[in-house]
Enzyme design. Structure first.
Site, mmCIF file in Angstrom:
data_model
loop_
_atom_site.group_PDB
_atom_site.id
_atom_site.type_symbol
_atom_site.label_atom_id
_atom_site.label_comp_id
_atom_site.label_asym_id
_atom_site.label_seq_id
_atom_site.Cartn_x
_atom_site.Cartn_y
_atom_site.Cartn_z
ATOM 1 N N ASP A 171 13.118 1.673 -2.149
ATOM 2 C CA ASP A 171 11.853 0.998 -2.373
ATOM 3 C C ASP A 171 12.077 -0.438 -1.900
ATOM 4 O O ASP A 171 13.220 -0.897 -1.823
ATOM 5 C CB ASP A 171 11.494 1.062 -3.863
ATOM 6 C CG ASP A 171 10.211 0.337 -4.185
ATOM 7 O OD1 ASP A 171 9.243 0.456 -3.419
ATOM 8 O OD2 ASP A 171 10.179 -0.361 -5.216
ATOM 9 N N ASP A 214 9.908 -3.734 -2.782
ATOM 10 C CA ASP A 214 9.679 -4.774 -3.788
ATOM 11 C C ASP A 214 10.402 -4.435 -5.088
ATOM 12 O O ASP A 214 10.186 -3.380 -5.665
ATOM 13 C CB ASP A 214 8.181 -4.945 -4.046
ATOM 14 C CG ASP A 214 7.417 -5.354 -2.788
ATOM 15 O OD1 ASP A 214 8.019 -5.977 -1.898
ATOM 16 O OD2 ASP A 214 6.216 -5.041 -2.704
#
Length: 188
Positions: free
Chosen positions: A13, A15
């Site tokens: 991922d 952020d």
């Protein structure tokens, strides 16, 4: 459950795993700040032969908060900073849809991860997927990948629920700790 990735592929991922997260979205390159040790971790994985791919929900596009040009400028900044360390990201996949769009690419749906597998021609079974939220872990499980939670970003607030919901979940402080674990493992 031991971590195994025969293809030496890891999906991250963005952020909260690679860079600081923001409740107001990371909308510009100036707002994008790497988390301590994250870029070095990616470079170390690259140097050890790992392919690193990003899978990120970017609902700010669907909500009209920022556009594709801004997103691509953010990713250019990330790649430039990685290049300075001798690293790179092999692919950046993202869902540009708002949460209510009903698409199959927005995590927790597995569409984005399945697309990664299809495009890279790899079976996602057992591929480590590192996230900082329950939706990341759900997407990983639905796609057959191995979910890993990091406490950076929003991971600390999700840890208790995640460890209760996902058997044999691996939890690390941050991406640097994940990379250290992967690179310290001896082949079976």
């Amino acid at each position: 459950m031991p971590l195994n990735s025969p293809n030496k592929l890891i999906v991250l991922d963005r952020d909260g795993v690679i860079n600081q997260d923001s409740a107001d979205y990371v909308k510009t390159p100036a707002e994008w700040h790497a988390l301590p040790g994250s870029l070095e971790a990616i470079a170390r994985l690259n140097h050890a032969g790992w392919r690193v791919v990003v899978a990120s929900n970017q609902a700010g596009i669907g909500r009209g908060i920022f556009d594709f040009d801004a997103l691509f400028a953010i990713h250019d900044k990330m790649q430039r900073q990685l290049a300075e360390l001798g690293g790179h990201i092999d692919g950046i996949f993202f869902c540009p849809h708002a949460p209510d769009a009903g698409c199959d690419c927005r995590k927790p749906a597995p569409g984005m991860l399945r697309d990664i597998g299809k495009r890279l021609q790899v079976d996602m079974k057992g591929v480590p997927f590192v996230g900082d939220s329950i939706r990341d872990l759900e997407a990983a499980v639905a796609a057959g990948a191995h979910p890993i939670l990091v406490r950076s970003g929003n991971g600390t607030e999700h840890e208790a629920n995640a460890t209760a919901a996902f058997a044999n979940l691996l939890v690390f402080d941050d991406l640097a700790a994940v990379a250290a674990s992967l690179l310290d493992r001896k082949p079976a």
